[in-house]
Each structure stands twice: as structure tokens, then as C-alpha cells.
Motif scaffolding. Structure first.
Motif, PDB file in Angstrom:
ATOM      1  N   ALA B  27       0.520  45.331  93.483  1.00 36.82           N
ATOM      2  CA  ALA B  27       0.033  44.259  92.606  1.00 36.82           C
ATOM      3  C   ALA B  27      -1.286  44.632  91.934  1.00 36.82           C
ATOM      4  O   ALA B  27      -1.402  44.602  90.701  1.00 36.82           O
ATOM      5  N   PHE B  31      -2.085  45.252  87.978  1.00 36.70           N
ATOM      6  CA  PHE B  31      -3.189  44.466  87.421  1.00 36.70           C
ATOM      7  C   PHE B  31      -4.138  45.374  86.637  1.00 36.70           C
ATOM      8  O   PHE B  31      -4.452  45.140  85.469  1.00 36.70           O
ATOM      9  N   LEU B  98       8.796  41.805  91.028  1.00 34.30           N
ATOM     10  CA  LEU B  98       8.160  40.495  90.874  1.00 34.30           C
ATOM     11  C   LEU B  98       6.689  40.543  91.252  1.00 34.30           C
ATOM     12  O   LEU B  98       5.827  40.039  90.524  1.00 34.30           O
ATOM     13  N   VAL B  99       6.385  41.172  92.361  1.00 29.50           N
ATOM     14  CA  VAL B  99       4.998  41.227  92.825  1.00 29.50           C
ATOM     15  C   VAL B  99       4.135  41.975  91.815  1.00 29.50           C
ATOM     16  O   VAL B  99       3.067  41.512  91.405  1.00 29.50           O
ATOM     17  N   PHE B 102       3.822  39.992  88.310  1.00 26.29           N
ATOM     18  CA  PHE B 102       2.796  38.945  88.271  1.00 26.29           C
ATOM     19  C   PHE B 102       1.398  39.527  88.378  1.00 26.29           C
ATOM     20  O   PHE B 102       0.451  39.030  87.766  1.00 26.29           O
ATOM     21  N   GLY B 103       1.264  40.609  89.135  1.00 29.76           N
ATOM     22  CA  GLY B 103      -0.022  41.298  89.211  1.00 29.76           C
ATOM     23  C   GLY B 103      -0.452  41.774  87.827  1.00 29.76           C
ATOM     24  O   GLY B 103      -1.589  41.594  87.406  1.00 29.76           O
ATOM     25  N   LEU B 105       0.650  40.662  84.927  1.00 32.85           N
ATOM     26  CA  LEU B 105       0.426  39.492  84.078  1.00 32.85           C
ATOM     27  C   LEU B 105      -1.005  38.988  84.237  1.00 32.85           C
ATOM     28  O   LEU B 105      -1.709  38.741  83.241  1.00 32.85           O
ATOM     29  N   ALA B 106      -1.454  38.874  85.483  1.00 30.79           N
ATOM     30  CA  ALA B 106      -2.813  38.396  85.741  1.00 30.79           C
ATOM     31  C   ALA B 106      -3.833  39.319  85.072  1.00 30.79           C
ATOM     32  O   ALA B 106      -4.794  38.855  84.449  1.00 30.79           O
ATOM     33  N   SER B 108      -3.499  41.095  82.416  1.00 31.96           N
ATOM     34  CA  SER B 108      -3.497  41.011  80.952  1.00 31.96           C
ATOM     35  C   SER B 108      -4.395  39.877  80.453  1.00 31.96           C
ATOM     36  O   SER B 108      -4.924  39.933  79.356  1.00 31.96           O
ATOM     37  N   PHE B 109      -4.588  38.853  81.266  1.00 30.83           N
ATOM     38  CA  PHE B 109      -5.407  37.716  80.827  1.00 30.83           C
ATOM     39  C   PHE B 109      -6.896  38.034  80.850  1.00 30.83           C
ATOM     40  O   PHE B 109      -7.707  37.258  80.401  1.00 30.83           O
TER      41      PHE B 109
END
Lengths: 814, 113
Positions: B27, B31, B98-99, B102-103, B105-106, B108-109
Motif C-alpha cells: 500500500a 501511495f 485492492l490494497v 486504494f493506497g 488512490l490516497a 494521488s490526492f
């Protein structure tokens, strides 16, 4: 907006990780488990690539070489015995670590640590029957023998050296599934393993059941249904063998006092009018075994042959692990017990030996009279004695602990009481059991493993205590022998009054005087759990009488039949499916059944039975009819003994066959569930109808039934009931209990071995595989050959021959 | 192109770090990669998901192949009550995907626009 996205997606990520990192019982932590770098995929072994290994292992004294052959059987070559047993521990752990640990946790009552609270009842029982107590006594006993102690410690050090090399990704699969880690191996665990064996093999006593039977049906019926020995029996020691010892005055047991005819001779019976509403559960199926040795006078080669096949619950990983252990003083091959040093059933270059269960009653129940409800004191010989309290700390997965107080008397633990087992008032029974006593069985096997001759064999056996076993023996020089060995106190067949110390085990048969015979005239020795001796044996024998003589009779007839026996003859014998019990039961069943009441399919089934040859062969359909009918008949016949609130046992199969044939009018034929009064003829017909109806329900028509091998569907269970996906189902094979090939639904020959001193070759295998890893091709690879009655030849040679078809070689040095 | 390089970077770094660090290291890897590559949110999720799907499913596929499905047959019975080695491999890929998705995705913000 971005901030919100960041918070949200971070939260989801963290939540996902948290969820996947925690076990979701019964599933493991999915992230950890599926991670191909650390999870279960790491246990999927390559089927083709095997690499030689060079290791430095702290604790070794010298170089050890281990060749794994094409079945993964390790051949260990060491320069001294400490290194040899060290490496035995290391290698066994490499293949069987989880099994070793779970078996000792089972014996110690520690399954709750792994499986949680659902195992509490089983754990409490293991502790309350005192297995750990017995193991502690054995450990202390072994520590007094410096050599044994050092060697056992060397074995443990080997196991621990292997455990130290493990990272979580290397743990056996079951640890990953259940979410725990291996712990240190200790001499106490070695002792626990032997107590685990004792708990499988020396728990056959029926004191409570017998007491209940007598109080319900009286003494005469007891003698009739449970005779001490049957006159037709093939005793282990051939009839007429002369004993080297006379009546024992020290024991105050005279020849005249030995059991005669139909009297319960061993010991006074003070059962009174008592009955007991609970008993301790016995193993579902009886653990029996076969062994025999043939002298050179009856073999083709002129040299002895020896065979052994112990019958146990069929499990994966298998109870046995095959090994070849070589040092300057030892060159031994055979079945080892994972977690304990040495070979248990095997051979070396001079001798071979094998074991069957003794079947003696070595456990008694003493009625305890407490002074008052505090249970602090109990009565012995008119005085009050103090109770000892042993507090058992049962750790439960998740962190809680359950404390169980077990009351110990001078006899042993009170297994069932107010807090466990719901005992009626004033019916507290203390258990006394030879397995509670300290003993050093390791030494027996260590000495046997290096034995050269008959004297070494007898000397080795003097150290053996529990569970009592019939040790068969053959020597390259031509000697054959058998001895039933174990600690044999003169136990009782009924619940005994514990308030009188004279009822205690004051008399034990001297270990040298246990039944034995060397080179009998008939040219062979054998045992298959039958009664050991004839009436001339000068000690009482409390044998539990549940074992059937059927296998023994068949074995002896086959051994008498030939004077030119060889290994091939032995192989056929170990797979022999002749059902002696059926040959006694079925003729009566067929004679008394009223055929005029049957028609169509039922009559055809009966005709198939008319023609049946009494062989429980895998491709036989008649066997299915017989076995189904026999099961129903026995249920109806012995319904008097199946009241759960008054535990009793059924007469054995021989007595049943005799009863059915000879007694045409007994009240026992009546079915208690019906108002009618049934006769023999009626229940024979009713049981046939019921059995055929059940088969029709299962298969549609009687003609459409599957054959015996398919119907019986032998299975080899994984040791954890929750992991049936790792079991092997529907193994197609013949046999059944009471038959030489004693393979029933989930029970059977757990190790087959044939040793031929003619060419010094041995043939063996067991229903499993050398690896305990469900992800290895060696997990269950021997099952199919075993089911077909085939064998592997043991590679019993010097180091120089091992390189040839080795899978890989492991070299270890300090 | 940026997406493909990000996926490859996720695979390589995860494969190396997994040898020493716990499984969920995947993750933070996704990230950081998505942050450094300045990926858009959907690219970031894809980089993590596909990277780890390829790594974990691929790795388990090769292990399974050299094991001749001996273990996957049994473990799939444990999870799905029937012999489905391929489903087990896909499940492995999806869990890892999935892990890491989402890692990523976080991560990218955090990219400043």
C-alpha cells in the motif's frame, strides 16, 4: 475536495489492511495468507526441482550426511549417536513439525490455545485423565538415566535447530491457517507423545460397563457373555508351552488361583448393587494390529521372515515417518514416531521387530468416599487421607485462561466430578492407570535399534512399560520370538472400593515373567491382539476380551499352510480379506432366516450371500449385503446394552456368533422397543429387511448397489477436523475390521512392513506420504499403492549406494 | 506511458520490499509511486491495482505451475468447496490489487495541482 478524497481513500486503505491482517474465524487473515511471498503459496513445493543443501548447524559434533531417496525417505549417516538423533529431530521437524506439535498439544490438553474455546471439553478431559501428569513423571524418570537423557536432549536440540531457521513464511501451512507459531521442542513433549500413544492403546478397560452389566443381569450372564478366554482360541503363546518360572510366592498368587473355566478369578468383586450413569469414552474403533515371524524351517530361503502391520486411525499427516539411521553402532530402518527419537517398528542388519497392542487392562476405577462436601479428605482403611489438588491452567486463544482443579487421590485423578461430567452424588471414581507412572520406553527402542541378537532384544524390553505391546522378533542367525511386554499390575474388572488399601495394585507381574516364547516347534510366532496365554500361565490375566481371535486364527492357518514361505507370500497375507467372523455368523443367519417371507431383489441378495466366499474384497457386492445385515443384527441383538444412561459393552464378535448359533431361545433376542416378544428367527429376518431397505434408500435398488470398496469408502483424515479439504477421500480397497487386512472406513493398517533375512530385503509403506505438507507431492503419494496391497522396497544400503537415485542430499556440519 | 511506467515501478519495488517487510507494504509503495509520478486519481488506482494484481496473481500462477496445482486444488476446496485453482490465483491478485489500488488512490490526492 482533494483533502476529503485523501482522507477517505487513506481510511479505506487502512481499514482494508486491518481487516485483511486479522483472522476472520474460521478463515485466516486473508492478506497475510494470500500474499504469495509469505502466505500459503510459499508452501506449494516444486514437484521437479530439488537442490542439494550444505548447512552449518550449531549443536552438531561432526559432519552428518542425509540422502533423501525418491520417496523422500531420509537416510541419515552420522559419526556418533548424539549427532544421529540430533539430525533425526532436525529432519523430522523439517517434514512433520505441525503434526508433532498438535499431537503433544492434544495430549497435554492445549488445543484451546490453537482452536479456541470449542476445544475446552476435550482439553479438560485430556488433563483430567492425567496425560501431562504421566508425562511429567516419565520425564523425571528418564532424567535419572544420563545416557537416555542426553540422547533425548540431542533429539530436541535438532528439532529446535530447525525451528530456529524458520521465518513466518516458512511455517507449515496449518500454522498459517490457524494463525500461530511453532514453539520450542522439549523432553516433556517427547514423553507426551508416548503418553498420547498410551492414550490410544492402553485405554481398554470396562470396569464401569462390567459393573453395570452385573448389577443389571447378574453374574452368571456376565460369565456367559464375557468369558475370560475361549477354548478354541489361538493364544499368542502356543498351548502347552512350558513356563520358565513357577507360581510366585512373593505375589501370593498360586497356580491354583489362576483363572479356571468360567470363574471371574481375578480378584474379589465388591460391585454390590451399584451402577454408574457415565463412563469414559473409548476409541470408536479398536486399535488392533498383526505381527508374525517365521523361522527358517518354513521359508524358501531358510532364513526368517518378519511382518508387522499396526492398525490405527488413518490420518494425514501419517502417524509414522519412515527413516534409515546409520552411525558406527547403528544401522536401523523403519517407522519412527514424529517427535520421538529412534525407530519404533523396524529392522537393522541383525534383527527385526514389530509391535501389536497387548490389550491388557492396565487401568482401574476406585470408588472414593469423601469425608464431607469440601472434598478435602477421603477414606482409606478407616483413616482420612488428604486430597491433592492440581490446578490446570488452560489458555484459550484470544488471551483468556480457564482454571480447572483436579482432585488427586493416592490412586490417581478423579476424572469426573461436580464441575466436569455431571456425576451423581457419592459416585466419585479415581482412575489409576499405568500411563500415569514414569517410564523410559525410549531406552527400549534405542537398544532394539542397535540389537544384535535375542539376548539384546530381551534386555531392551525390560525397560518397556506402557502401552503394553507384543514385541515380535526375528534374528538373522535364525532365532524367532515373541514377548508381551509392559507393566502389568493385577487389575480388576469392576469398579473397586477405594476405601480399602488392599484393593490397590499391590501385585504386579514381574517383568521377566510376562508371556514369551522363543523358537516354538511350530516354526512361527504371531500375535493379533488375541488372549495371550493358556490356563497354565501362573498369573491372572486381566485381558479386556474385546479383541477378536479372528485375525489370529486366519494368520496361524495361513502360516501353518506353507513350508516354503517368501516375501510374496507375506504380501498376500497382509492383504488377505478372509472374514472369519462372517464365516461363523453368516451360516446361522442364512439357516434361520425365513425365506418364504422374501421375494424379488431381497431373495437375490440372499442368493448372492449363499454363494459368497467370505472375502471382503473390494469388488464384492455380497460383502455389502453381509456387512449391512450384520450391523443391523448386532444393533437389534444387543439393544439391551445400548442404554446411554447405563453404559455397558457388547459381547465380542465371537461370542455373538456362538450365541446366535447355540442359543435359540434367549431373552436377549427380544427387541425392547416393541411390545412384541421377538425370537431369534424374527430378528434375523427383521435385521435383513432393515439392512436391505437402507441399501435401497441409498442406491435405489439392491441390484444397483456399489461394490464393497466403493461402499466402504475408506478415508484418510487430516488431523484437524476443520481441514477436511486436506483429507484423502474414497480410497478404493478391500478389508474390514476383524480381518487381516483390517481396513475399515477410517481405520486400518497404518504401516506395513515385511523383512526377509534371506536376501536382507525389506518391503514397507504406509497410507500417507513422507511430507506433512499438503502442498507437497509426497503428502499422500503412498496411499494408492497401499490400497492395492503393493509395496516399496526399502533402500537399506551403505552411503555409497544412496547417491544413485537420490532426490537431494543435505550435508550438515557444526 | 506514465501509467505503464508507474505500474512497472510498483511491481518492481513491491517485489523487492516484500522479501523483508510485511505484506501490506504494497500500500505505501503504491501511495508513494502515485505521488511521485503525479498520477491522476483513476490512474493511481489502476497503477496500484494492476501492479499488484499482476505481481501477486503472476507470482502465484508460477508457483502453482511448478507445484502442478497440488496445493491450490486443496486450498480452493477449503475456500470455495470445489477444485478451482484459477479462482484462487485471481483472488490472490484481487486482494493485493485492492490494497495497493486504494493506497495509490490516497497518494494521488496529495499531488498539488
Amino acid at each position: 475536495m482533494r483533502f476529503l478524497g485523501f482522507i477517505l481513500s487513506s481510511a479505506i486503505t487502512i481499514a482494508l489492511i486491518w481487516v485483511l491482517n486479522h483472522p476472520l474465524a474460521p478463515a485466516p487473515a486473508l492478506g497475510k495468507f494470500f500474499d504469495p511471498y509469505n502466505g500459503f503459496w510459499q508452501n506449494a513445493e516444486s514437484t521437479k526441482h530439488f537442490k542439494d543443501m550444505d548447512l552449518h548447524i550449531e549443536g552438531l559434533r561432526d559432519k552428518v550426511e542425509v540422502y533423501f531417496d525418491d520417496r523422500l525417505v531420509p537416510h541419515v549417516y552420522a559419526k556418533n549417536n548424539e549427532d544421529l538423533l540430533f539430525m533425526q529431530g532436525y529432519i523430522t521437524a523439517r517434514n512433520r513439525l505441525w503434526q508433532m506439535e498438535i499431537q503433544t498439544q492434544n495430549a497435554a490438553g492445549r488445543i484451546c490455545e490453537v482452536a479456541g474455546e470449542k476445544a475446552l471439553k476435550a482439553d479438560r478431559l485430556s488433563r483430567r485423565i492425567g496425560l501431562a501428569f504421566g508425562a511429567e513423571n516419565s520425564k523425571a524418570f528418564i532424567e535419572k538415566d544420563a545416557e537416555s537423557n542426553d540422547l533425548i536432549r540431542a533429539y530436541c536440540a535438532g528439532v529446535n535447530a530447525y525451528i530456529k531457521t524458520l521465518k513466518p513464511k516458512d511455517y507449515p501451512l496449518e500454522y498459517k491457517l490457524l494463525g500461530y507459531a511453532p514453539e520450542e521442542w522439549t523432553p516433556l513433549k517427547v514423553a507426551l507423545l508416548l503418553k498420547n500413544m498410551a492414550n490410544m492403546l492402553s485405554v481398554y478397560e470396562f470396569d464401569i460397563e462390567n459393573t453395570n452389566f452385573v448389577s443389571k443381569f447378574g453374574e452368571d450372564q456376565f460369565h456367559y457373555f464375557y468369558p475370560e478366554r475361549d477354548s478354541f482360541s489361538d493364544y499368542i503363546i502356543p498351548k502347552g508351552t512350558k513356563w520358565a518360572f513357577g507360581p510366585d510366592s512373593a505375589l501370593n498368587v498360586k497356580t491354583e488361583a489362576a483363572p479356571k473355566g468360567e470363574k471371574i478369578s481375578n480378584l474379589d468383586h465388591d460391585w454390590g448393587e451399584e451402577s454408574y450413569d457415565r463412563t469414559i469414552e473409548k476409541p470408536k474403533e479398536l486399535n488392533g494390529s498383526n505381527n508374525w515371524a517365521v523361522s527358517g524351517s518354513k521359508t524358501r530361503s531358510g532364513k526368517p521372515l518378519l511382518c508387522n502391520d499396526p492398525h490405527l486411525q488413518l490420518n494425514l499427516p501419517s502417524i509414522w515417518y519412515e527413516m534409515h539411521l546409520v552411525s558406527p553402532s547403528m544401522n536401523v530402518y523403519g517407522a519412527t514416531l514424529p517427535g520421538a527419537p529412534c525407530v519404533i517398528s523396524g529392522f537393522n542388519d541383525s534383527i527385526a521387530w514389530g509391535v501389536t497392542n497387548g490389550g491388557r487392562d492396565v487401568r482401574d476405577w476406585f470408588k472414593i468416599t469423601f469425608k464431607d462436601d469440601s472434598h478435602d479428605e477421603y477414606l482409606v482403611d478407616g483413616k482420612w487421607e488428604k486430597i491433592q489438588r492440581r490446578i490446570e491452567h488452560i489458555k484459550i486463544k484470544g488471551g483468556t485462561e480457564f482454571l480447572d482443579t483436579v482432585l488427586y487421590t493416592r490412586y490417581g485423578p478423579i476424572v469426573f466430578d461436580r464441575s466436569f461430567g455431571d456425576v451423581k452424588s457419592k459416585q466419585y471414581l479415581a482412575m489409576k492407570w499405568t500411563a500415569h507412572q514414569g517410564s523410559n520406553e525410549f531406552k527400549t527402542f534405542y537398544l532394539l535399534n542397535q540389537g544384535k541378537n535375542y539376548d539384546n532384544y530381551i534386555d531392551a524390553l525390560t525397560n518397556y512399560s506402557c502401552p503394553s505391546q507384543n514385541f515380535v522378533f526375528a534374528c538373522r542367525n535364525g532365532d524367532i520370538a515373541i514377548k508381551e511386554q509392559g507393566n502389568m499390575p493385577l487389575t480388576k474388572m469392576f469398579v473397586t472400593d477405594g476405601s480399602r488399601s488392599e484393593n490397590d495394585w499391590n501385585k504386579v507381574i514381574p517383568i521377566a515373567n510376562n508371556p514369551s516364547v522363543k523358537n516354538p516347534e511350530r516354526g512361527f510366532v504371531s500375535s493379533a491382539n488375541q488372549f495371550p496365554v493358556d490356563e497354565t500361565y501362573p498369573y491372572p490375566v486381566t485381558h479386556v476380551g474385546i479383541y477378536e481371535d479372528s485375525r489370529a486364527m486366519r494368520i496361524n492357518r495361513l502360516l501353518e499352510a506353507s513350508d516354503k514361505m517368501d516375501a510374496a507370500y507375506m504380501m498376500k497375507m497382509q492383504s488377505d480379506n478372509y472374514n472369519v467372523i462372517a464365516s461363523l455368523m453368516l451360516p446361522t443367519m442364512l439357516r434361520v432366516i425365513d425365506r418364504s417371507k422374501l421375494k424379488g431383489e431381497e431373495l437375490d441378495a440372499l442368493k448372492a450371500l449363499d454363494k459368497w466366499d467370505y472375502n471382503d474384497n473390494k469388488d464384492s457386492k455380497a460383502t455389502v449385503y453381509y456387512e449391512a445385515w450384520n450391523d443391523e443384527l448386532k444393533d437389534m441383538l444387543w439393544d439391551e446394552m445400548s442404554d446411554p444412561s447405563l453404559p455397558m459393552r457388547r459381547p465380542n464378535a465371537f461370542r455373538t456368533a456362538y450365541f446366535l448359533k447355540e442359543d435359540s431361545t434367549s431373552a436377549f433376542y427380544d427387541n425392547l422397543q416393541t411390545g412384541e416378544k421377538e425370537t431369534r428367527e424374527m430378528i434375523v429376518l427383521e435385521s435383513f429387511d432393515k439392512a436391505m431397505n437402507k441399501l435401497k434408500q441409498q442406491y435405489g435398488t439392491l441390484a444397483g448397489i456399489k461394490d464393497w470398496g466403493t461402499h466402504k469408502a475408506t478415508m484418510v483424515h487430516h488431523l484437524s477436523p476443520a481441514l477436511d479439504a486436506f483429507s484423502r477421500m474414497n480410497v478404493y480397497c478391500g478389508g474390514n475390521r476383524g480381518i487381516i487386512n483390517a481396513t475399515s472406513h477410517e481405520h486400518g493398517p497404518s504401516w506395513r512392513m515385511i523383512v526377509d533375512f534371506g536376501d536382507m530385503k525389506a518391503y514397507c509403506l504406509y497410507p500417507g506420504g513422507q511430507s506433512g505438507n499438503p502442498g507437497s507431492k509426497f503428502y499422500d503419494n503412498m496411499i494408492d499403492k497401499w490400497a492395492n496391497g503393493e509395496y516399496y522396497e526399502a533402500k537399506f544400503g551403505p552411503k555409497e549406494q544412496m547417491g544413485k537415485d537420490k532426490l537431494f542430499k543435505l550435508t550438515a556440519d557444526k | 506511458m506514465k501509467l505503464v511506467s508507474a505500474i512497472i515501478t510498483v511491481i518492481i519495488i513491491s517485489a523487492i520490499l516484500e522479501n523483508f517487510l510485511p505484506w501490506w507494504t504494497i500500500a505505501p509503495v503504491a501511495f508513494i509511486v502515485s505521488y511521485l509520478f503525479k498520477l491522476k486519481w483513476y490512474q493511481a488506482f489502476l497503477a496500484g491495482f494492476l501492479g499488484l494484481f499482476i505481481l501477486w496473481a503472476g507470482m502465484s500462477f508460477f508457483i502453482d505451475h511448478s507445484n502442478e496445482h497440488i496445493l491450490s486444488d486443496k486450498v480452493s476446496v477449503l475456500f470455495f468447496k470445489s477444485v478451482k485453482p484459477m479462482a484462487l490465483i485471481i483472488m490472490t491478485g484481487v486482494i493485493g490489487g485492492l490494497v495497493a489500488g486504494f493506497g495509490g488512490l490516497a497518494g494521488s490526492f496529495l499531488v498539488k495541482k
